[in-house]
Design a protein around this motif. Structure first.
Motif, mmCIF file in Angstrom:
data_model
loop_
_atom_site.group_PDB
_atom_site.id
_atom_site.type_symbol
_atom_site.label_atom_id
_atom_site.label_comp_id
_atom_site.label_asym_id
_atom_site.label_seq_id
_atom_site.Cartn_x
_atom_site.Cartn_y
_atom_site.Cartn_z
ATOM 1 N N ALA A 115 0.834 -1.212 0.000
ATOM 2 C CA ALA A 115 0.000 0.000 0.000
ATOM 3 C C ALA A 115 0.867 1.261 0.000
ATOM 4 O O ALA A 115 0.594 2.219 -0.725
ATOM 5 C CB ALA A 115 -0.927 0.002 1.218
ATOM 6 N N GLU A 116 1.935 1.231 0.763
ATOM 7 C CA GLU A 116 2.830 2.390 0.816
ATOM 8 C C GLU A 116 3.529 2.579 -0.534
ATOM 9 O O GLU A 116 3.640 3.697 -1.055
ATOM 10 C CB GLU A 116 3.870 2.183 1.931
ATOM 11 N N ALA A 117 3.991 1.452 -1.097
ATOM 12 C CA ALA A 117 4.684 1.505 -2.385
ATOM 13 C C ALA A 117 3.762 2.075 -3.466
ATOM 14 O O ALA A 117 4.181 2.868 -4.319
ATOM 15 C CB ALA A 117 5.171 0.115 -2.773
ATOM 16 N N GLU A 118 2.502 1.684 -3.409
ATOM 17 C CA GLU A 118 1.534 2.152 -4.399
ATOM 18 C C GLU A 118 1.300 3.658 -4.257
ATOM 19 O O GLU A 118 1.244 4.380 -5.250
ATOM 20 C CB GLU A 118 0.221 1.391 -4.175
ATOM 21 N N LYS A 119 1.223 4.094 -3.028
ATOM 22 C CA LYS A 119 1.011 5.523 -2.768
ATOM 23 C C LYS A 119 2.189 6.340 -3.312
ATOM 24 O O LYS A 119 2.010 7.345 -4.012
ATOM 25 C CB LYS A 119 0.867 5.722 -1.254
ATOM 26 N N ILE A 120 3.400 5.872 -3.018
ATOM 27 C CA ILE A 120 4.606 6.576 -3.481
ATOM 28 C C ILE A 120 4.671 6.554 -5.005
ATOM 29 O O ILE A 120 4.987 7.548 -5.654
ATOM 30 C CB ILE A 120 5.867 5.931 -2.848
ATOM 31 N N ALA A 121 4.316 5.394 -5.592
ATOM 32 C CA ALA A 121 4.327 5.268 -7.052
ATOM 33 C C ALA A 121 3.373 6.287 -7.676
ATOM 34 O O ALA A 121 3.724 6.995 -8.623
ATOM 35 C CB ALA A 121 3.930 3.847 -7.456
ATOM 36 N N LEU A 122 2.178 6.384 -7.120
ATOM 37 C CA LEU A 122 1.182 7.306 -7.687
ATOM 38 C C LEU A 122 1.610 8.759 -7.540
ATOM 39 O O LEU A 122 1.418 9.570 -8.451
ATOM 40 C CB LEU A 122 -0.182 7.077 -7.036
ATOM 41 N N GLU A 123 2.216 9.073 -6.413
ATOM 42 C CA GLU A 123 2.720 10.451 -6.222
ATOM 43 C C GLU A 123 3.732 10.793 -7.311
ATOM 44 O O GLU A 123 3.690 11.867 -7.895
ATOM 45 C CB GLU A 123 3.428 10.572 -4.865
ATOM 46 N N ASN A 124 4.627 9.854 -7.559
ATOM 47 C CA ASN A 124 5.677 10.139 -8.540
ATOM 48 C C ASN A 124 5.166 10.100 -9.979
ATOM 49 O O ASN A 124 5.621 10.869 -10.824
ATOM 50 C CB ASN A 124 6.862 9.190 -8.326
ATOM 51 N N LEU A 125 4.196 9.234 -10.251
ATOM 52 C CA LEU A 125 3.607 9.239 -11.597
ATOM 53 C C LEU A 125 2.857 10.554 -11.832
ATOM 54 O O LEU A 125 2.848 11.086 -12.946
ATOM 55 C CB LEU A 125 2.663 8.044 -11.774
ATOM 56 N N THR A 126 2.246 11.086 -10.784
ATOM 57 C CA THR A 126 1.563 12.384 -10.905
ATOM 58 C C THR A 126 2.591 13.476 -11.218
ATOM 59 O O THR A 126 2.376 14.311 -12.102
ATOM 60 C CB THR A 126 0.804 12.707 -9.596
ATOM 61 N N LYS A 127 3.723 13.434 -10.539
ATOM 62 C CA LYS A 127 4.781 14.434 -10.776
ATOM 63 C C LYS A 127 5.210 14.481 -12.238
ATOM 64 O O LYS A 127 5.515 15.533 -12.768
ATOM 65 C CB LYS A 127 6.022 14.089 -9.945
ATOM 66 N N VAL A 128 5.271 13.299 -12.860
ATOM 67 C CA VAL A 128 5.752 13.258 -14.257
ATOM 68 C C VAL A 128 4.604 13.244 -15.264
ATOM 69 O O VAL A 128 4.809 13.008 -16.456
ATOM 70 C CB VAL A 128 6.697 12.048 -14.510
ATOM 71 N N GLY A 129 3.389 13.475 -14.778
ATOM 72 C CA GLY A 129 2.229 13.555 -15.666
ATOM 73 C C GLY A 129 1.793 12.230 -16.257
ATOM 74 O O GLY A 129 1.243 12.170 -17.353
#
Ligand SMILES: Nc1ncnc2c1ncn2[C@@H]1O[C@H](COP(=O)(O)OP(=O)(O)OP(=O)(O)O)[C@@H](O)[C@H]1O
Length: 245
Positions: A115-129
């Protein structure tokens, strides 16, 4: 000057009788953006790959927070987790979707909960659009999109330094800008970056320091202003004339 993360001392790397890195000395300070430029075959990629030990140097020292990572018994897998890498050819896992590409090393190497990994992944995917592409497979993406995912993947590991090995060289010209923009954003966030690039304008704009490699040695280094506007040496001038667009 900020603290030194890495100190590279008298680094050498040969492939058989081909001495590719001859005597490289450089320090990487926290928060610095360093661009490495130089003609084809001058050893730029080998230097990056030696820094994160994808290639094992044949001589010299790499000090990480003062400790030589080449000494016997040093925890190399742990060391590598502190250094992110973005490759020219993206190196995404083709059989995994975008989200899984960002999660796998977080859960296996860093032992993060899913769950934590997914949250971090989504944050970073948002950063790069790229947040709307979580389900896409790499083959469905353009080169620029793939590289943005690769940058998000590197960021998800919370590295101390990210090494970029010609991140825009495999892209169609119209996609270079989107990747450079993301790298610019990452630089502004204060992350330490070492970038091998042929993009002179970009190097001039984002770098604190530029290193010019020639035949396995650092031929010149300094601020972008020194190197690009007021080159001190004839060979730097010649080099820039060849490469500046
Ligand atoms: N794994 C390897 N085995 C043998 N030789 C290698 C290997 N990797 C690199 N070399 C050699 O090292 C030299 C420097 O290559 P390197 O890729 O570091 O240069 P570069 O400056 O990054 O060039 P480019 O801008 O073309 O990518 C070349 O002569 C290359 O053939």
């Amino acid at each position: 000057m900020a603290e030194k993360i890495l100190e590279i001392k008298h680094l050498k790397k040969s492939f058989g009788s081909n001495e590719v890195l001859k005597d490289i000395n450089m320090d990487i300070h926290k928060g610095e953006v360093i661009s490495i430029i130089g003609s084809s075959g001058s050893g730029k990629s080998t230097l990056l790959r030696s820094i994160n030990l994808l290639e094992i140097p044949t001589g010299g020292e790499i000090l990480y927070h003062g400790e030589n990572v080449l000494q016997k018994g040093y925890d190399l897998p742990k060391y590598r987790t502190h250094l992110g890498m973005v490759f020219q050819s993206f190196n995404l896992f083709e059989n995994l979707n975008v989200l899984e590409n960002l999660i796998v090393a977080q859960t296996t190497v860093l032992k993060r909960e899913r769950a934590e990994a997914e949250k971090i992944a989504l944050e970073n995917l948002t950063k790069v659009g790229m947040a709307s592409f979580v389900q896409a497979r790499p083959r469905q993406l353009s080169g620029g999109q793939k590289q943005r995912v690769a940058i998000a993947r590197a960021l998800s590991m919370n590295p101390e330094v990210i090494l970029f090995d010609e991140p825009t060289s495999a892209l169609d010209p119209e996609m270079v800008g989107e990747v450079l923009n993301i790298m610019n954003e990452v630089a502004k966030s204060g992350l330490t970056m070492v970038i091998v690039t042929h993009e002179m304008e970009f190097a001039r704009e984002v770098s604190d320091r530029v290193i010019f490699m020639d035949k396995g040695v650092i031929a010149e280094e300094g601020s972008p202003e020194q190197l690009f506007v007021n080159p001190k040496e004839e060979r730097t001038r010649e080099f820039l004339q060849r490469y500046l667009r």
